[in-house]
Design a protein around this motif. Structure first.
Motif, PDB file in Angstrom:
ATOM      1  N   LEU A 334      -6.196  -1.944  -0.688  1.00  0.00           N
ATOM      2  CA  LEU A 334      -7.148  -0.902  -0.247  1.00  0.00           C
ATOM      3  C   LEU A 334      -8.005  -0.367  -1.406  1.00  0.00           C
ATOM      4  N   GLN A 335      -7.661  -0.808  -2.618  1.00  0.00           N
ATOM      5  CA  GLN A 335      -8.332  -0.216  -3.796  1.00  0.00           C
ATOM      6  C   GLN A 335      -9.847  -0.383  -3.769  1.00  0.00           C
ATOM      7  N   LYS A 336     -10.298  -1.568  -3.338  1.00  0.00           N
ATOM      8  CA  LYS A 336     -11.736  -1.835  -3.336  1.00  0.00           C
ATOM      9  C   LYS A 336     -12.461  -0.840  -2.428  1.00  0.00           C
ATOM     10  N   SER A 337     -11.875  -0.582  -1.263  1.00  0.00           N
ATOM     11  CA  SER A 337     -12.571   0.265  -0.288  1.00  0.00           C
ATOM     12  C   SER A 337     -12.556   1.753  -0.671  1.00  0.00           C
ATOM     13  N   VAL A 338     -11.577   2.175  -1.489  1.00  0.00           N
ATOM     14  CA  VAL A 338     -11.554   3.613  -1.848  1.00  0.00           C
ATOM     15  C   VAL A 338     -12.096   3.895  -3.250  1.00  0.00           C
ATOM     16  N   ARG A 339     -12.472   2.804  -3.956  1.00  0.00           N
ATOM     17  CA  ARG A 339     -12.933   2.981  -5.349  1.00  0.00           C
ATOM     18  C   ARG A 339     -14.021   4.055  -5.468  1.00  0.00           C
ATOM     19  N   HIS A 340     -15.039   3.984  -4.584  1.00  0.00           N
ATOM     20  CA  HIS A 340     -16.155   4.931  -4.708  1.00  0.00           C
ATOM     21  C   HIS A 340     -15.695   6.372  -4.454  1.00  0.00           C
ATOM     22  N   VAL A 341     -14.707   6.538  -3.568  1.00  0.00           N
ATOM     23  CA  VAL A 341     -14.180   7.894  -3.300  1.00  0.00           C
ATOM     24  C   VAL A 341     -13.460   8.419  -4.549  1.00  0.00           C
ATOM     25  N   ALA A 342     -12.578   7.572  -5.105  1.00  0.00           N
ATOM     26  CA  ALA A 342     -11.810   7.992  -6.291  1.00  0.00           C
ATOM     27  C   ALA A 342     -12.758   8.277  -7.457  1.00  0.00           C
ATOM     28  N   CYS A 343     -13.730   7.381  -7.650  1.00  0.00           N
ATOM     29  CA  CYS A 343     -14.609   7.532  -8.832  1.00  0.00           C
ATOM     30  C   CYS A 343     -15.587   8.698  -8.681  1.00  0.00           C
ATOM     31  N   SER A 344     -15.753   9.210  -7.457  1.00  0.00           N
ATOM     32  CA  SER A 344     -16.650  10.359  -7.308  1.00  0.00           C
ATOM     33  C   SER A 344     -15.877  11.675  -7.497  1.00  0.00           C
ATOM     34  N   GLY A 345     -14.572  11.554  -7.733  1.00  0.00           N
ATOM     35  CA  GLY A 345     -13.783  12.750  -8.019  1.00  0.00           C
ATOM     36  C   GLY A 345     -13.159  13.363  -6.775  1.00  0.00           C
ATOM     37  N   SER A 346     -13.224  12.665  -5.647  1.00  0.00           N
ATOM     38  CA  SER A 346     -12.648  13.229  -4.416  1.00  0.00           C
ATOM     39  C   SER A 346     -11.211  12.752  -4.215  1.00  0.00           C
ATOM     40  N   ILE A 347     -10.503  13.534  -3.395  1.00  0.00           N
ATOM     41  CA  ILE A 347      -9.134  13.151  -3.015  1.00  0.00           C
ATOM     42  C   ILE A 347      -9.212  11.925  -2.106  1.00  0.00           C
ATOM     43  N   VAL A 348      -8.327  10.965  -2.331  1.00  0.00           N
ATOM     44  CA  VAL A 348      -8.328   9.761  -1.492  1.00  0.00           C
ATOM     45  C   VAL A 348      -7.600  10.056  -0.166  1.00  0.00           C
ATOM     46  N   SER A 349      -6.441  10.654  -0.264  1.00  0.00           N
ATOM     47  CA  SER A 349      -5.701  11.121   0.921  1.00  0.00           C
ATOM     48  C   SER A 349      -4.633  12.088   0.429  1.00  0.00           C
ATOM     49  N   ASN A 350      -4.087  12.889   1.342  1.00  0.00           N
ATOM     50  CA  ASN A 350      -3.038  13.831   0.935  1.00  0.00           C
ATOM     51  C   ASN A 350      -1.846  13.095   0.329  1.00  0.00           C
ATOM     52  N   ALA A 351      -1.465  12.000   0.990  1.00  0.00           N
ATOM     53  CA  ALA A 351      -0.283  11.269   0.517  1.00  0.00           C
ATOM     54  C   ALA A 351      -0.544  10.710  -0.883  1.00  0.00           C
ATOM     55  N   ASN A 352      -1.740  10.173  -1.085  1.00  0.00           N
ATOM     56  CA  ASN A 352      -2.109   9.614  -2.391  1.00  0.00           C
ATOM     57  C   ASN A 352      -2.071  10.711  -3.462  1.00  0.00           C
ATOM     58  N   GLU A 353      -2.610  11.885  -3.115  1.00  0.00           N
ATOM     59  CA  GLU A 353      -2.673  12.995  -4.081  1.00  0.00           C
ATOM     60  C   GLU A 353      -1.261  13.431  -4.500  1.00  0.00           C
ATOM     61  N   ILE A 354      -0.365  13.448  -3.514  1.00  0.00           N
ATOM     62  CA  ILE A 354       1.011  13.875  -3.815  1.00  0.00           C
ATOM     63  C   ILE A 354       1.674  12.871  -4.764  1.00  0.00           C
ATOM     64  N   ILE A 355       1.418  11.575  -4.543  1.00  0.00           N
ATOM     65  CA  ILE A 355       1.997  10.557  -5.454  1.00  0.00           C
ATOM     66  C   ILE A 355       1.477  10.789  -6.879  1.00  0.00           C
ATOM     67  N   VAL A 356       0.162  11.036  -6.978  1.00  0.00           N
ATOM     68  CA  VAL A 356      -0.447  11.257  -8.293  1.00  0.00           C
ATOM     69  C   VAL A 356       0.181  12.473  -8.974  1.00  0.00           C
ATOM     70  N   MET A 357       0.295  13.570  -8.231  1.00  0.00           N
ATOM     71  CA  MET A 357       0.836  14.809  -8.811  1.00  0.00           C
ATOM     72  C   MET A 357       2.305  14.613  -9.220  1.00  0.00           C
ATOM     73  N   GLN A 358       3.061  13.910  -8.374  1.00  0.00           N
ATOM     74  CA  GLN A 358       4.479  13.680  -8.708  1.00  0.00           C
ATOM     75  C   GLN A 358       4.606  12.852  -9.989  1.00  0.00           C
ATOM     76  N   TRP A 359       3.736  11.838 -10.084  1.00  0.00           N
ATOM     77  CA  TRP A 359       3.757  10.999 -11.291  1.00  0.00           C
ATOM     78  C   TRP A 359       3.468  11.850 -12.528  1.00  0.00           C
ATOM     79  N   LEU A 360       2.431  12.693 -12.426  1.00  0.00           N
ATOM     80  CA  LEU A 360       2.046  13.517 -13.582  1.00  0.00           C
ATOM     81  C   LEU A 360       3.175  14.470 -13.981  1.00  0.00           C
TER      82      LEU A 360
END
Ligand code: SAM
Length: 466
Positions: A334-360
């Protein structure tokens, strides 16, 4: 300031006036007093310059003619022997200025620059001057490495300049590594950019301005100027050498009320960089950064430079770090399809954001574990230093009650011996080491606080999204 220092300062200011250094566009009797005056700011750089009247943003506040700038060129033009010896050697521009400065200082009162040289600090707390104990007190590998590298670089530069110093018949004192560190720290912390010498110039009176981090507007204009010059070479950026005046000119970066300290931005630095080049840290540094280990494949997913993937001073992940992590936390297909969303600084999805925050959060904890003292321990160590110690015994007793690191300090400074009792005075060496230890503790404490604040930030985001 004692009487002797006050006399030296007065002599220096008279000397500066005769050279045409001035804070006024009018014909003035004194180089300072119209716009600026010398004041002491115990918590913001010590000696500095304050506004002698209300000053408006953009006003020209100090002019230092080219003839008053101390450069390698000006030092060599008055010293044929120095010029001949240096011209035979292949040294960097900074090494040349270091040798030329030591050569001038060695002349003592015979030097034309003597009134100015009396105003240089007697010592510096830059990273290259840290000893083994002080380096280890930084606790984090990257910082320890930076300090070791700074010290090794200074040593290499000193070694390769020894031949010329011998030829110039420097006395042992001026040949020493300690003297070299003093001179190179003078250069890194006091010189300003000039277009004709990469080592920069010493600018009498102009080098009394203390530092404040640039605001956003300045950072943007600095970036474009740096790009124009093709080098990261601007040091004191509210000051500039202006051909039309044949002088170094300083401008007010903002409005100042009478009595306020007038500050200069020397550039954009993290606290570790400030420590390396200037020997101090800022309690509130908008450009400070903390780094956590990132997944090894993250760099293949994005083109952000590694140093843009950081946690900022208030514990927030940088734009690039968030964008890169959001992409990394997305399933590969799915990375190709969400690249522009991620690179514009927006949240990709709630679940994705939680994974990122947990990792950090996990990675912040992993870095915090590397530090051998806690935030609380650092705080209590720093509060010990708030006291004025009358004797070595007093210091020893206060430190013996604290962490193992305090014992290591006492040992490194020969204070553990039973002979340290009664009213033995604190030596200059111990006081200097304590100053640097304090800086190392202050640095690591700020770093831990950034990681800690990041954990709180990520936890809040997770709670909001859950
Ligand atoms: C260009 S000199 C500024 C004048 C200096 N205070 C003096 O008395 O000569 C730069 C040095 O001043 C000190 N300094 C400047 N700004 C500071 C600040 N905001 N906080 C602490 N020290 C500062 C550091 O020691 C630094 O290396």
């Amino acid at each position: 300031m004692d009487e002797e220092e006050a006399t030296k300062l007065e002599t220096f200011l008279k000397w500066a006036t005769t050279l045409g250094i001035s804070d006024s566009t009018l014909n003035s009797q004194s180089c300072l007093g119209h716009t600026l005056s010398i004041s002491y700011f115990p918590n913001a750089g010590g000696r500095g310059l304050s506004a002698a009247r209300d000053v408006n943003k953009g006003e020209l506040i100090l002019k230092v003619p080219k003839s008053a700038l101390m450069t390698s060129q000006s030092l060599m033009s008055n010293d044929h022997t120095l010029s001949v010896s240096l011209s035979k050697m292949c040294l960097s521009s900074t090494q040349i200025l270091t040798v030329a400065l030591l050569n001038e200082v060695a002349k003592g009162k015979r030097s034309w620059w003597y009134p100015y040289l009396t105003q240089f600090p007697t010592n510096y707390d830059v990273l290259a001057s840290f000893d083994e104990f002080e380096i280890q007190a930084l606790q984090l590998d990257d910082a320890i490495w930076a300090a070791e590298k700074a010290s090794e670089k200074a040593k290499m530069e000193w070694e390769s300049a020894k031949t010329v110093m011998e030829e110039l018949m420097f006395k042992p004192h001026y040949m020493s590594f300690k003297a070299w560190i003093w001179a190179s720290a003078s250069i890194s912390s006091r010189t300003m950019h000039i277009p004709w010498d990469a080592a920069g110039c010493f600018c009498p009176v102009g080098d009394f301005f203390n530092y404040a981090a640039p605001d956003e507007e300045q950072v943007l204009s600095e970036d474009s100027t740096n790009a124009d010059m093709g080098a990261k070479s601007l040091r004191l950026t509210d000051g500039v050498f202006e051909e039309k005046y044949d002088a170094y000119c300083f401008y007010a970066r903002r409005d100042y009320k009478k009595g306020e300290q007038v500050l200069l931005s020397y550039g954009t630095y993290t606290n570790l960089e400030l420590l390396e080049h200037y020997g101090f840290i800022l309690n509130e540094n908008p450009n400070d950064k903390a780094y956590v280990p990132l997944p090894s494949d993250i760099h293949s997913l994005c083109s952000w430079p590694a140093d843009s993937l950081y946690i900022d001073q208030i514990g927030k992940p940088s734009f690039a770090l968030l964008a890169a992590m959001r992409l990394w936390a997305t399933p590969t297909h799915l990375q190709k399809s969400v690249r522009h969303v991620a690179c514009s600084g927006s949240i990709v999805s709630n679940a994705n954001e939680i994974i990122v925050m947990q990792w950090l959060i996990k990675e912040c904890y992993s870095v915090l574990k590397i530090f051998t003292t806690s935030i609380e321990e650092d705080d209590s160590l720093l509060s010990v230093f708030d006291k004025q110690f009358e004797s070595a015994t007093e210091l020893k007793n206060a430190l013996l009650e604290l962490t193992g690191e305090s014992c290591a300090f006492l040992k490194a400074n020969g204070l553990l011996s039973d002979k340290i009792s009664g009213n033995i005075a604190l030596t200059r060496k111990v006081t200097r080491s304590m100053d640097k230890w304090k800086l190392a503790i202050g640095w690591r404490l700020k770093y831990k606080e950034m990681l800690h604040d990041c954990i709180s930030h990520c936890t809040r985001v997770i709670n909001d999204l859950s």
